[in-house]
Design a protein around this motif. Structure first.
Motif, PDB file in Angstrom:
ATOM      1  N   TRP A 221       0.784  -1.228   0.000  1.00 14.59           N
ATOM      2  CA  TRP A 221       0.000   0.000   0.000  1.00 14.59           C
ATOM      3  C   TRP A 221       0.820   1.284   0.000  1.00 14.59           C
ATOM      4  CZ3 TRP A 221      -4.812  -0.755  -1.335  1.00 14.59           C
ATOM      5  CH2 TRP A 221      -5.399  -1.989  -1.075  1.00 14.59           C
ATOM      6  N   SER A 227       2.698   0.247  -6.856  1.00 19.55           N
ATOM      7  CA  SER A 227       1.596   1.100  -7.318  1.00 19.55           C
ATOM      8  C   SER A 227       0.662   0.370  -8.269  1.00 19.55           C
ATOM      9  CB  SER A 227       2.151   2.369  -7.976  1.00 19.55           C
ATOM     10  OG  SER A 227       2.914   2.054  -9.133  1.00 19.55           O
ATOM     11  N   ARG A 230      -1.512  -1.919  -6.158  1.00 14.61           N
ATOM     12  CA  ARG A 230      -2.501  -1.109  -5.424  1.00 14.61           C
ATOM     13  C   ARG A 230      -3.679  -0.734  -6.304  1.00 14.61           C
ATOM     14  NH1 ARG A 230       2.019   1.137  -3.217  1.00 14.61           N
ATOM     15  NH2 ARG A 230       2.089   2.980  -4.524  1.00 14.61           N
ATOM     16  N   ALA A 231      -3.372  -0.320  -7.526  1.00 15.57           N
ATOM     17  CA  ALA A 231      -4.442   0.117  -8.432  1.00 15.57           C
ATOM     18  C   ALA A 231      -5.418  -1.020  -8.707  1.00 15.57           C
ATOM     19  CB  ALA A 231      -3.831   0.629  -9.737  1.00 15.57           C
ATOM     20  N   GLN A 232      -4.901  -2.224  -8.936  1.00 19.95           N
ATOM     21  CA  GLN A 232      -5.779  -3.360  -9.217  1.00 19.95           C
ATOM     22  C   GLN A 232      -6.578  -3.767  -7.983  1.00 19.95           C
ATOM     23  OE1 GLN A 232      -3.798  -6.637 -11.127  1.00 19.95           O
ATOM     24  NE2 GLN A 232      -2.964  -5.379 -12.750  1.00 19.95           N
ATOM     25  N   LEU A 233      -5.940  -3.749  -6.812  1.00 23.20           N
ATOM     26  CA  LEU A 233      -6.653  -4.113  -5.592  1.00 23.20           C
ATOM     27  C   LEU A 233      -7.757  -3.104  -5.291  1.00 23.20           C
ATOM     28  CD1 LEU A 233      -3.687  -5.199  -3.279  1.00 23.20           C
ATOM     29  CD2 LEU A 233      -5.359  -6.679  -4.397  1.00 23.20           C
ATOM     30  N   THR A 234      -7.457  -1.837  -5.438  1.00 21.01           N
ATOM     31  CA  THR A 234      -8.457  -0.801  -5.177  1.00 21.01           C
ATOM     32  C   THR A 234      -9.632  -0.941  -6.142  1.00 21.01           C
ATOM     33  OG1 THR A 234      -6.733   0.704  -4.380  1.00 21.01           O
ATOM     34  CG2 THR A 234      -8.838   1.679  -5.050  1.00 21.01           C
ATOM     35  N   LYS A 235      -9.342  -1.194  -7.386  1.00 21.65           N
ATOM     36  CA  LYS A 235     -10.403  -1.362  -8.390  1.00 21.65           C
ATOM     37  C   LYS A 235     -11.297  -2.547  -8.057  1.00 21.65           C
ATOM     38  CE  LYS A 235     -11.074  -1.821 -13.393  1.00 21.65           C
ATOM     39  NZ  LYS A 235     -10.394  -1.921 -14.718  1.00 21.65           N
ATOM     40  N   GLY A 237     -11.954  -3.570  -5.067  1.00 24.69           N
ATOM     41  CA  GLY A 237     -12.630  -3.386  -3.796  1.00 24.69           C
ATOM     42  C   GLY A 237     -11.925  -4.021  -2.612  1.00 24.69           C
ATOM     43  N   LYS A 239      -9.550  -3.911   0.474  1.00 21.17           N
ATOM     44  CA  LYS A 239      -9.185  -2.822   1.367  1.00 21.17           C
ATOM     45  C   LYS A 239      -7.864  -3.103   2.083  1.00 21.17           C
ATOM     46  CE  LYS A 239     -13.992  -1.532   2.216  1.00 21.17           C
ATOM     47  NZ  LYS A 239     -13.940  -0.369   1.341  1.00 21.17           N
ATOM     48  N   ARG A 240      -7.218  -2.038   2.475  1.00 18.96           N
ATOM     49  CA  ARG A 240      -5.985  -2.121   3.246  1.00 18.96           C
ATOM     50  C   ARG A 240      -6.232  -2.926   4.527  1.00 18.96           C
ATOM     51  NH1 ARG A 240      -1.640   2.432   3.379  1.00 18.96           N
ATOM     52  NH2 ARG A 240      -0.121   1.578   4.842  1.00 18.96           N
TER      53      ARG A 240
END
Length: 315
Positions: A221, A227, A230-235, A237, A239-240
């Motif tokens: 994170w 980076s 992170r972008a794929q995980l955020t897309k 859904g 979470k940290r």
């Protein structure tokens, strides 16, 4: 070279290398992350101890050749190239297999073993064998590491498991051939694996870890190298905090080495933004105080290895 110039140079090199890592990852395969599958994986691992997760299994389909050792990986994989574990051997004469053995654990996306060949010769001259395992998804095992660390977090966990179990098998094989003394030099991703290995193996005269990935949450994170992940995980859904549920198995900060701390050396880069000095210092504190050496480089550089070798080999 002034400190300011050294810092700027290190930051530029790290920035370029992190950009390359993030650009290369999508070339391997488009990752599809399903949060429910991730939760199921974490739940399935929750009750396991490191000794269970990384349990030693007998070697199967062993093929020994001059300078090479191959065997079937103990972890099932959907990638045929990754199903065969392989290690390059640099045996010291005249003792051969019975000589003490240093195992090199290379960095993520390591592209050449030329430097390790040179280091192996130095160890051979001092009576040590050297072995360079091809970590999962590296060298002969698919795309030089593109798939070893991605947004597919369950596969990342199984890849770490695969690596540690294979190194344990390799050590056990060396024991059957007469070796009783081992050392580890692990760099970055390889340092991460070396740290986890130290939680289940104690037969080491030394473990030297160069800028090991230590805080998994930070690596996912906060690190500039993560980076793209992170972008794929955020897309998707995700979470940290999810990796903390697997931390007892995959985080160096959440375990204790089995060997005497005086045999462990941690090396940090003064200008490293991937694994900052403070993270290595936290690891040392969590491990009850092995020494931390700080060298003037970023995450990507060669000074740390030079410092490591000066502490292990006569000049």
């Amino acid at each position: 070279m002034s400190e300011a110039y050294a810092r700027i140079q290190a930051e530029l090199i790290d920035a370029m290398m992190c950009l390359m890592l993030n650009r290369l990852r999508p070339l391997g395969r488009k990752e599809v992350i399903h949060p429910l599958d991730l939760e199921r994986y974490v739940a399935a691992c929750n009750a396991l101890s490191p000794s269970q997760f990384y349990a030693l299994e007998p070697m199967q389909e062993v093929r020994e050749a001059p300078h090479r050792l191959r065997w079937r990986s103990p972890i099932k994989t959907s990638f045929p190239e990754n199903a065969t574990a392989q290690a390059r051997l640099f045996l010291a004469a005249p003792d051969g297999w019975s000589a003490p053995t240093v195992i090199f654990l290379h960095a993520l996306m390591s592209a050449s073993d030329f430097g390790y060949q040179r280091i192996a010769r130095r160890f051979n001259q001092n009576g040590w064998n050297a072995i360079l395992p091809h970590l999962p998804f590296h060298y002969s095992r698919h795309f030089n590491g593109v798939l070893a660390l991605t947004a597919d977090l369950p596969r990342n966990g199984e890849t770490l498991r695969q690596a540690v179990k294979e190194i344990r098998q390799l050590m056990d094989y060396c024991r059957t051939r007469g070796c009783r003394r081992f050392g580890i030099i692990g760099t970055s991703y390889g340092g991460w694996i070396g740290a986890l290995l130290s939680f289940v193996e104690a037969d080491f005269e030394f473990i030297t870890l160069l800028q090991p990935i230590s805080d998994v949450e930070q690596a996912i994170w906060d690190s500039p190298a993560g980076s793209g992940i992170r972008a794929q995980l955020t897309k998707a859904g995700v979470k940290r905090g999810i990796s903390l549920q697997h931390a007892h198995l995959s985080s160096p900060l959440h375990g204790k080495p089995l060997l005497d701390r005086r045999k462990i050396t941690l090396i940090a880069g003064a200008y490293d933004r991937v694994v900052p000095v403070q993270t290595i210092e936290r690891l040392a504190q969590a491990w009850d105080g092995p020494p931390v050496m700080v060298v003037p480089q970023g995450h990507f550089g060669y000074r740390a290895m030079g410092v490591a070798l000066r502490g292990l080999l006569p000049r």
